[in-house]
Design an enzyme around this catalytic site. Structure first.
Site, PDB file in Angstrom:
ATOM      1  N   ARG A   1       1.039   1.670  -5.984  1.00  0.00           N
ATOM      2  CA  ARG A   1       1.032   0.938  -5.033  1.00  0.00           C
ATOM      3  C   ARG A   1      -0.484  -0.125  -4.453  1.00  0.00           C
ATOM      4  NH1 ARG A   1       6.093   1.555  -2.368  1.00  0.00           N
ATOM      5  NH2 ARG A   1       6.409   0.563  -0.858  1.00  0.00           N
TER       6      ARG A   1
ATOM      7  N   LYS B   1       1.508 -11.008 -20.198  1.00  0.00           N
ATOM      8  CA  LYS B   1       1.282  -8.781 -20.172  1.00  0.00           C
ATOM      9  C   LYS B   1      -0.151  -9.218 -20.555  1.00  0.00           C
ATOM     10  CE  LYS B   1       3.201  -6.780 -18.838  1.00  0.00           C
ATOM     11  NZ  LYS B   1       4.556  -6.830 -19.509  1.00  0.00           N
TER      12      LYS B   1
ATOM     13  N   GLU C   1      -2.617 -10.010 -17.621  1.00  0.00           N
ATOM     14  CA  GLU C   1      -2.382  -8.930 -16.831  1.00  0.00           C
ATOM     15  C   GLU C   1      -3.959  -8.315 -16.693  1.00  0.00           C
ATOM     16  OE1 GLU C   1       0.942  -6.495 -14.773  1.00  0.00           O
ATOM     17  OE2 GLU C   1       1.868  -7.483 -16.964  1.00  0.00           O
TER      18      GLU C   1
ATOM     19  N   ASN D   1       1.702  -0.908   5.967  1.00  0.00           N
ATOM     20  CA  ASN D   1       1.694  -0.893   4.862  1.00  0.00           C
ATOM     21  C   ASN D   1       2.413  -2.239   5.025  1.00  0.00           C
ATOM     22  OD1 ASN D   1       2.338  -2.117   2.023  1.00  0.00           O
ATOM     23  ND2 ASN D   1       4.126  -0.382   2.463  1.00  0.00           N
ATOM     24  N   GLY D   2       2.517  -3.593   4.872  1.00  0.00           N
ATOM     25  CA  GLY D   2       3.299  -4.492   4.937  1.00  0.00           C
ATOM     26  C   GLY D   2       2.394  -6.090   5.449  1.00  0.00           C
TER      27      GLY D   2
ATOM     28  N   HIS E   1       4.186 -31.940 -24.184  1.00  0.00           N
ATOM     29  CA  HIS E   1       4.677 -32.564 -23.247  1.00  0.00           C
ATOM     30  C   HIS E   1       3.289 -32.730 -22.098  1.00  0.00           C
ATOM     31  CE1 HIS E   1       8.774 -34.214 -23.431  1.00  0.00           C
ATOM     32  NE2 HIS E   1       8.548 -33.285 -24.044  1.00  0.00           N
TER      33      HIS E   1
ATOM     34  N   CYS F   1       1.122  -1.266   0.070  1.00  0.00           N
ATOM     35  CA  CYS F   1      -0.314  -0.336   0.138  1.00  0.00           C
ATOM     36  C   CYS F   1       0.920   1.592   0.078  1.00  0.00           C
ATOM     37  CB  CYS F   1      -0.733   0.066   1.136  1.00  0.00           C
ATOM     38  SG  CYS F   1      -1.209  -1.659   1.915  1.00  0.00           S
TER      39      CYS F   1
HETATM   40  C1  F6R Z   1       4.311  -7.315 -14.940  1.00  0.00           C
HETATM   41  C2  F6R Z   1       5.076  -6.431 -13.523  1.00  0.00           C
HETATM   42  C3  F6R Z   1       5.326  -6.942 -12.820  1.00  0.00           C
HETATM   43  C4  F6R Z   1       7.096  -6.546 -12.208  1.00  0.00           C
HETATM   44  C5  F6R Z   1       7.068  -7.422 -10.625  1.00  0.00           C
HETATM   45  C6  F6R Z   1       8.559  -6.909 -10.267  1.00  0.00           C
HETATM   46  O1  F6R Z   1       4.198  -6.243 -15.934  1.00  0.00           O
HETATM   47  O2  F6R Z   1       5.100  -5.229 -13.597  1.00  0.00           O
HETATM   48  O3  F6R Z   1       5.692  -8.823 -13.144  1.00  0.00           O
HETATM   49  O4  F6R Z   1       8.150  -6.514 -13.366  1.00  0.00           O
HETATM   50  O5  F6R Z   1       6.211  -6.989  -9.765  1.00  0.00           O
HETATM   51  O6  F6R Z   1       8.629  -5.875  -9.712  1.00  0.00           O
HETATM   52  P1  F6R Z   1      10.555  -4.614 -10.083  1.00  0.00           P
HETATM   53  O7  F6R Z   1      10.716  -5.491 -11.273  1.00  0.00           O
HETATM   54  O8  F6R Z   1       9.592  -3.294  -9.771  1.00  0.00           O
HETATM   55  O9  F6R Z   1      10.844  -5.469  -8.809  1.00  0.00           O
END
Ligand code: F6R
Length: 608
Positions: free
Chosen positions: A27, A485, A488, A99-100, A504, A2
């Protein structure tokens, strides 16, 4: 994962809180909320489901004002994204943002319930508010109270706290989740990242694990968990306050896909001189360190992990170095063998991904020769913790789906491949890679000319529920990235496979409705991928082939060939990923999904 923002000032801060939250929205955007201390030192809270813009409207209508406040934008972990689970969480005279993940929250909650505390949310975070209220009610010493609460928390946390009995003060603590303290003029801040601070102040200090801060408008008191006073000098950031716009594009993702030409071009110009790669581009003395490396452990998540996989193919092809590429959430929890002279490489766009940070911390306590970060965000946690740093300079990536960060990582990794080739078995291959790199901008330009065609192709995917991407060699990670991609931002279930694996198992999925996309840059693996695609065609699957090799195949209703510009063997991953990104973008456009902020996701994954 967050976003937390807070401000204490001699003037009204509620608008600053909204501005800060807007910058942290990447975030998480499930809900947003703020608490401020009013002029009578009462906590006033306002929360809403969804985006910060909604909170802004509600705040305006509520007329809540104050000079000290905390704010939060949420990415739901514990509990649905509804109002009751939105932060801040209150208990008696306390309001907190978190956050966490508090791993022992069930245990703590059971104890608090026995004491008569009532829970109004399903979050793990609410225990913090009640623990503090419990502790503050028994103990006149606020510092000791908070220390005892922090000691009870297991897991990761960055916390901002308001306490009615401590007017004009934000209390902050963290472990494993980043929190920065911004130092202004008659005004101080807390923020999950630097990007949200730079419009307010350029001076900041990071809060380290298990430190507690009492922040007033004119001073910051830092303490360790044992109560010892800590002195820390604030530092000045070089980061400029950038407001990022879509620049005429419909979405940030579209803009960022198109920025890749300039990013690659700039990386080439700034790292390649008349005699080839400039020295020490991975940091001071990096060439000498790289000369001695025998193994590399790449660790990353998501798209950054896919970049690491490409690098593994490249480096093992040109050198004697043995590489592993591993998902950070796996690496961090397993026992690893570290051969002598191993380089640890963390790849991350944000520099704040929790799993990658934990892995890096583990690596720092192990016997690695050196630790290199390939990262887009300067002064991020990952760059701060690393011995060597390569900044990818892709600029702020706003779209949750990563595009330009990926190509900027790939070009860095190709530079690394060149350096390692120079010190290894194949001394001349570096020259050939260099030649390919130099033509890359032109090839990318030609690749973008396919955009219209891909936009058309995307229409065929609108009603699909599944898709399969196939590649071999360094195109296999591109198939993984293409599938990531698509799922997502279009919510179509997609898988990337090493083409040889099709028989396979995944072949069972093929029917007349399944699109199968083959990535086939011209190389020695083309015929093998063609055989795999023949297996798909024999089962009525819909085949799309992206290739720069002249094929003797007949195009028909079921087989479409998209001719790519010719490109080098090593630069192919950077070229072939572009149409994959465009395909996802245009399918998402067809499906009218929220392209820049897809459901359930957030840009920076700061929880485990
Ligand atoms: C995919 C994407 C995520 C980030 C992953 C790592 O489009 O954005 O899979 O690649 O969360 O994030 P970073 O590179 O910021 O450590």
């Amino acid at each position: 994962m967050c976003g937390i923002f807070g401000a204490v000032s001699s003037s009204k801060i509620q608008n600053s809180l909204i501005e800060g939250l807007m910058k942290l929205e990447y975030r998480g955007y499930d809900s947003a909320g703020i608490s401020v201390l009013s002029n009578t030192n009462k906590i006033k809270r306002i929360r809403c489901i969804g985006k910060v813009n909604e909170l802004k409207k509600q705040l305006k209508a509520s007329k809540i004002v104050g000079e000290c406040g905390i704010a939060h934008t949420r990415w739901a972990t514990h509990g649905e994204p509804n109002l009751k689970n939105s932060h801040p969480h209150n208990s008696n005279k306390i309001s907190i943002v978190h956050n966490g993940i508090i791993e022992n929250s069930d245990e703590l909650k059971a104890k608090l319930l026995k004491k008569g505390f009532k829970f109004s949310s399903d979050t793990d975070s609410e225990v913090i508010a009640h623990l503090l209220a419990d502790s503050f009610s028994k103990n006149n010493n606020t510092k000791n109270s908070i220390r005892s609460v922090v000691k009870q928390l297991e897991g990761s946390f960055a916390i901002g706290i308001l306490f009615e009995d401590m007017p004009d003060t934000i209390i902050a603590a963290c472990n494993g989740s980043p929190l920065l303290i911004g130092i202004g003029d008659n005004c101080n801040f807390i923020s999950s990242d630097l990007h949200a601070l730079t419009s307010k102040t350029k001076t900041y200090m990071p809060l380290n694990d298990y430190e507690i801060a009492f922040i007033k408008k004119n001073n910051v008191d830092l303490f360790s968990l044992t109560g010892k006073k800590i002195t820390r000098k604030a530092v000045k950031t070089k980061q400029k306050d950038k407001t990022v716009s879509k620049n005429g594009y419909k979405h940030f993702m579209q803009k960022e896909i198109h920025e890749q030409y300039d990013i690659v071009n700039d990386a080439i110009k700034s790292h390649i001189g008349a005699k080839g790669l400039l020295p020490n581009i991975f940091g001071p003395n990096s060439d000498n360190i790289l000369k001695t490396i025998k193994h590399i452990h790449f660790v990353a998540c998501g798209t950054s992990y896919n970049a690491a996989l490409v690098a593994k193919y490249w480096i093992e092809e040109v050198s004697d170095i043995m590489c592993t590429a591993e998902i950070a959430s796996e690496y961090r929890h397993r026992i690893t063998n570290i051969p002598k002279d191993t380089l640890f490489v963390a790849i991350s766009q944000s520099g704040e991904t929790a799993d990658t940070i934990y892995s890096l911390k583990k690596a720092k306590n192990s016997s690695y020769k050196s630790i290199l970060a390939i990262c887009n965000v300067p002064e991020s946690t990952i760059t701060r913790l690393s011995d060597l740093v390569y900044l990818t300079h892709a600029g702020p990536e706003i779209s949750v789906a990563s595009t330009k960060a990926f190509t900027s990582q790939l070009i860095a990794l190709l530079f690394l491949t060149m350096i390692l080739a120079k010190y290894s078995k194949n001394k001349t291959i570096g020259k050939s890679i260099l030649k390919q790199i130099k033509t890359l901008p032109t090839v990318l330009k030609k690749t973008f000319l396919l955009e219209k065609k891909i936009k058309e192709m995307a229409k065929n995917f609108k009603n699909k529920h599944h898709a399969l991407f196939l590649g071999r060699g360094a195109s296999y990670p591109i198939a993984l990235e293409a599938a990531l991609k698509l799922k997502e931002i279009t919510y179509i279930h997609a898988e990337g496979y090493a083409a040889g694996e099709l028989k396979h198992g995944p072949l069972a999925l093929v029917d007349k409705n399944l699109p199968v996309i083959g990535l086939m840059p011209e190389n020695n693996l083309v015929n093998q991928v063609l055989s795999n695609l023949a297996e798909v065609k024999a089962r009525q699957g819909l085949v799309y082939i992206f290739t720069n090799k002249k094929l003797k195949l007949k195009k028909n209703e079921k087989t479409k060939i998209i001719t790519m510009p010719s490109c080098g063997h090593f630069t192919a991953p950077l070229v072939y990923v572009i149409p994959m990104q465009l395909l996802s973008y245009y399918v998402a456009l067809q499906k009218k999904t929220n392209i820049d902020q897809p459901r359930n996701l957030a840009k920076s994954v700061t929880v485990e």
